[in-house]
Design a protein around this motif. Structure first.
Motif, mmCIF file in Angstrom:
data_model
loop_
_atom_site.group_PDB
_atom_site.id
_atom_site.type_symbol
_atom_site.label_atom_id
_atom_site.label_comp_id
_atom_site.label_asym_id
_atom_site.label_seq_id
_atom_site.Cartn_x
_atom_site.Cartn_y
_atom_site.Cartn_z
ATOM 1 N N VAL A 278 21.725 58.048 -4.201
ATOM 2 C CA VAL A 278 22.064 56.838 -4.945
ATOM 3 C C VAL A 278 21.475 55.686 -4.148
ATOM 4 N N ASP A 279 20.581 54.964 -4.772
ATOM 5 C CA ASP A 279 19.790 53.921 -4.109
ATOM 6 C C ASP A 279 19.028 54.588 -2.960
ATOM 7 N N THR A 280 19.322 54.264 -1.722
ATOM 8 C CA THR A 280 18.645 54.928 -0.599
ATOM 9 C C THR A 280 19.588 55.840 0.162
ATOM 10 N N GLY A 281 20.835 55.954 -0.288
ATOM 11 C CA GLY A 281 21.819 56.788 0.392
ATOM 12 C C GLY A 281 21.786 58.228 -0.079
ATOM 13 N N LYS B 229 19.987 55.913 -11.283
ATOM 14 C CA LYS B 229 20.069 55.367 -12.647
ATOM 15 C C LYS B 229 21.353 55.824 -13.350
ATOM 16 N N GLN B 230 21.656 57.106 -13.278
ATOM 17 C CA GLN B 230 22.837 57.645 -13.935
ATOM 18 C C GLN B 230 24.118 57.128 -13.276
ATOM 19 N N PHE B 231 24.099 57.023 -11.945
ATOM 20 C CA PHE B 231 25.286 56.535 -11.239
ATOM 21 C C PHE B 231 25.644 55.131 -11.701
ATOM 22 N N TRP B 232 24.675 54.225 -11.670
ATOM 23 C CA TRP B 232 24.956 52.830 -12.017
ATOM 24 C C TRP B 232 25.224 52.638 -13.502
ATOM 25 N N LYS B 233 24.813 53.569 -14.307
ATOM 26 C CA LYS B 233 25.105 53.482 -15.739
ATOM 27 C C LYS B 233 26.609 53.637 -15.996
ATOM 28 N N TYR B 234 27.283 54.457 -15.178
ATOM 29 C CA TYR B 234 28.691 54.774 -15.422
ATOM 30 C C TYR B 234 29.659 54.249 -14.356
ATOM 31 N N HIS B 235 29.162 53.672 -13.269
ATOM 32 C CA HIS B 235 30.020 53.223 -12.174
ATOM 33 C C HIS B 235 29.668 51.798 -11.761
ATOM 34 N N ASN B 236 30.620 51.149 -11.097
ATOM 35 C CA ASN B 236 30.328 49.849 -10.513
ATOM 36 C C ASN B 236 30.361 49.971 -8.991
ATOM 37 N N ALA B 237 30.088 48.883 -8.307
ATOM 38 C CA ALA B 237 29.984 48.905 -6.846
ATOM 39 C C ALA B 237 31.280 49.342 -6.170
ATOM 40 N N LYS B 238 32.421 49.091 -6.803
ATOM 41 C CA LYS B 238 33.704 49.465 -6.191
ATOM 42 C C LYS B 238 33.839 50.972 -6.025
#
Length: 84
Positions: free
Chosen positions: A24-27, A55-64
């Motif tokens: 996820v991102d660079t992690g 892409k899929q992570f940020w589609k369904y989740h927020n930073a929290k």
């Protein structure tokens, strides 16, 4: 300094016997022990294992969500590819 992995190394971790890793991102995150906790179910995590899931992570989740679960699941960062 955190561990660094190539995308090829992450791709080898796509089943439970080798562990399930995602990017996820660079992690780089080891989600093997998170399967039963994931509110969306284990199926989607297994489908995304070994891949860049940004892409899929940020589609369904927020930073929290990443703030809450990231620290215990993160195992390193993706190595930057050489720029030619």
């Amino acid at each position: 300094m955190s561990a660094q992995y190539t995308t090829a190394e992450v791709a080898q971790h796509k089943d439970e016997s080798n562990g399930l890793w995602i990017i996820v991102d660079t992690g780089v995150y080891d989600i093997t022990k998170f399967l039963d906790e994931h509110p969306g179910g284990a199926k989607i995590l297994k489908r995304m294992a070994g891949k860049d899931s940004t892409k899929q992570f940020w589609k369904y989740h927020n930073a929290k969500v990443l703030e809450k679960y990231g620290p215990k699941l993160k195992i390193g960062e993706v190595k930057e590819a050489a720029k030619l």
